[in-house]
Scaffold this motif. Structure first.
Motif, mmCIF file in Angstrom:
data_model
loop_
_atom_site.group_PDB
_atom_site.id
_atom_site.type_symbol
_atom_site.label_atom_id
_atom_site.label_comp_id
_atom_site.label_asym_id
_atom_site.label_seq_id
_atom_site.Cartn_x
_atom_site.Cartn_y
_atom_site.Cartn_z
ATOM 1 N N ALA A 26 -51.341 52.893 33.960
ATOM 2 C CA ALA A 26 -51.773 54.179 33.416
ATOM 3 C C ALA A 26 -50.649 55.212 33.445
ATOM 4 O O ALA A 26 -50.495 56.009 32.519
ATOM 5 N N ARG A 27 -49.843 55.179 34.503
ATOM 6 C CA ARG A 27 -48.730 56.132 34.629
ATOM 7 C C ARG A 27 -47.489 55.691 33.853
ATOM 8 O O ARG A 27 -46.463 56.340 33.883
ATOM 9 N N ARG A 28 -47.585 54.541 33.232
ATOM 10 C CA ARG A 28 -46.496 53.947 32.448
ATOM 11 C C ARG A 28 -45.295 53.576 33.312
ATOM 12 O O ARG A 28 -44.165 53.551 32.872
ATOM 13 N N ASN A 77 -50.071 42.576 30.289
ATOM 14 C CA ASN A 77 -50.495 42.130 28.963
ATOM 15 C C ASN A 77 -49.553 42.669 27.882
ATOM 16 O O ASN A 77 -49.488 43.878 27.670
ATOM 17 N N PRO A 78 -48.816 41.767 27.207
ATOM 18 C CA PRO A 78 -47.853 42.212 26.192
ATOM 19 C C PRO A 78 -48.497 42.956 25.024
ATOM 20 O O PRO A 78 -47.857 43.764 24.367
ATOM 21 N N ASP A 79 -49.776 42.702 24.785
ATOM 22 C CA ASP A 79 -50.493 43.373 23.698
ATOM 23 C C ASP A 79 -51.092 44.697 24.140
ATOM 24 O O ASP A 79 -51.764 45.372 23.362
ATOM 25 N N GLY A 80 -50.878 45.055 25.387
ATOM 26 C CA GLY A 80 -51.489 46.256 25.943
ATOM 27 C C GLY A 80 -52.881 45.944 26.466
ATOM 28 O O GLY A 80 -53.446 44.887 26.209
ATOM 29 N N SER A 122 -55.394 64.303 34.194
ATOM 30 C CA SER A 122 -54.087 64.846 33.802
ATOM 31 C C SER A 122 -52.946 64.254 34.625
ATOM 32 O O SER A 122 -51.801 64.236 34.178
ATOM 33 N N GLU A 123 -53.252 63.733 35.833
ATOM 34 C CA GLU A 123 -52.214 63.082 36.635
ATOM 35 C C GLU A 123 -51.696 61.812 35.967
ATOM 36 O O GLU A 123 -50.581 61.383 36.241
ATOM 37 N N PHE A 124 -52.520 61.222 35.113
ATOM 38 C CA PHE A 124 -52.154 59.961 34.467
ATOM 39 C C PHE A 124 -51.611 60.137 33.053
ATOM 40 O O PHE A 124 -51.159 59.181 32.447
ATOM 41 N N THR A 125 -51.678 61.340 32.532
ATOM 42 C CA THR A 125 -51.212 61.566 31.160
ATOM 43 C C THR A 125 -50.091 62.580 31.163
ATOM 44 O O THR A 125 -50.037 63.485 32.003
ATOM 45 N N LYS A 126 -49.199 62.419 30.237
ATOM 46 C CA LYS A 126 -48.033 63.312 30.149
ATOM 47 C C LYS A 126 -48.479 64.749 29.887
ATOM 48 O O LYS A 126 -49.167 65.017 28.925
ATOM 49 N N ASP A 127 -48.080 65.644 30.771
ATOM 50 C CA ASP A 127 -48.377 67.059 30.660
ATOM 51 C C ASP A 127 -49.871 67.334 30.473
ATOM 52 O O ASP A 127 -50.246 68.303 29.815
ATOM 53 N N GLY A 128 -50.715 66.440 31.000
ATOM 54 C CA GLY A 128 -52.152 66.663 30.915
ATOM 55 C C GLY A 128 -52.766 66.361 29.571
ATOM 56 O O GLY A 128 -53.919 66.660 29.326
ATOM 57 N N GLU A 129 -51.990 65.792 28.634
ATOM 58 C CA GLU A 129 -52.528 65.458 27.309
ATOM 59 C C GLU A 129 -53.305 64.166 27.385
ATOM 60 O O GLU A 129 -53.076 63.331 28.226
ATOM 61 N N SER A 130 -54.233 63.993 26.465
ATOM 62 C CA SER A 130 -54.994 62.736 26.432
ATOM 63 C C SER A 130 -54.345 61.725 25.526
ATOM 64 O O SER A 130 -53.476 61.980 24.789
#
Length: 130
Positions: A26-28, A77-80, A122-130
């Motif tokens: 999730a955090r990439r 998973n290579p396909d995501g 928001s902790e898991f998405t960049k700058d709180g974006e979805s």
């Protein structure tokens, strides 16, 4: 990726490990196609039984987060990760029921609960974006 397990937690070790791998995705910090350590290697590195790591990996494979290949090893998973479908949405709703009920019993109001959810999301998405 850094794994931190709480051996005093009521949550099983395999579940903590699974959740931390999902958080890494999730955090990439872990991307599709990235390899994870072998069962034996990870078990030795973090000092747990290899069956515990195997259980976590198998659950993550079943849920579509990992592929396990004899030659390539354990791979994100290579396909995501499979996208949310009706079955997944139903599972989330089912899991939220007791959490929300307990919050109501403990007088945590809807606004506080939704603010917590929004903050964690928001902790898991960049700058709180979805």
């Amino acid at each position: 990726m850094f794994i931190s397990l709480d051996f005093e937690s009521k949550d099983p070790i395999y579940l903590q490990l699974s959740q931390q791998i999902i958080e890494g995705i999730a955090r990439r910090q872990l991307c599709p196609g990235d390899t994870l350590p072998s069962v034996r290697s990870l078990a030795a590195d973090i000092g747990i039984n290899l069956h515990t790591v195997n259980k976590a990996y198998q659950q993550l494979k079943q849920d579509g987060f990992l592929h396990i290949h004899r030659q390539k090893g354990v791979v994100i998973n290579p396909d995501g990760v499979p996208k949310a479908d009706d079955q997944y949405r139903s599972k989330v709703e089912h899991e939220l029921h007791p959490i929300i009920a307990e919050n109501i019993c403990r007088d945590l109001n809807k606004e506080e609960f939704l603010n917590m959810c929004s903050h964690i999301y928001s902790e898991f998405t960049k700058d709180g974006e979805s």
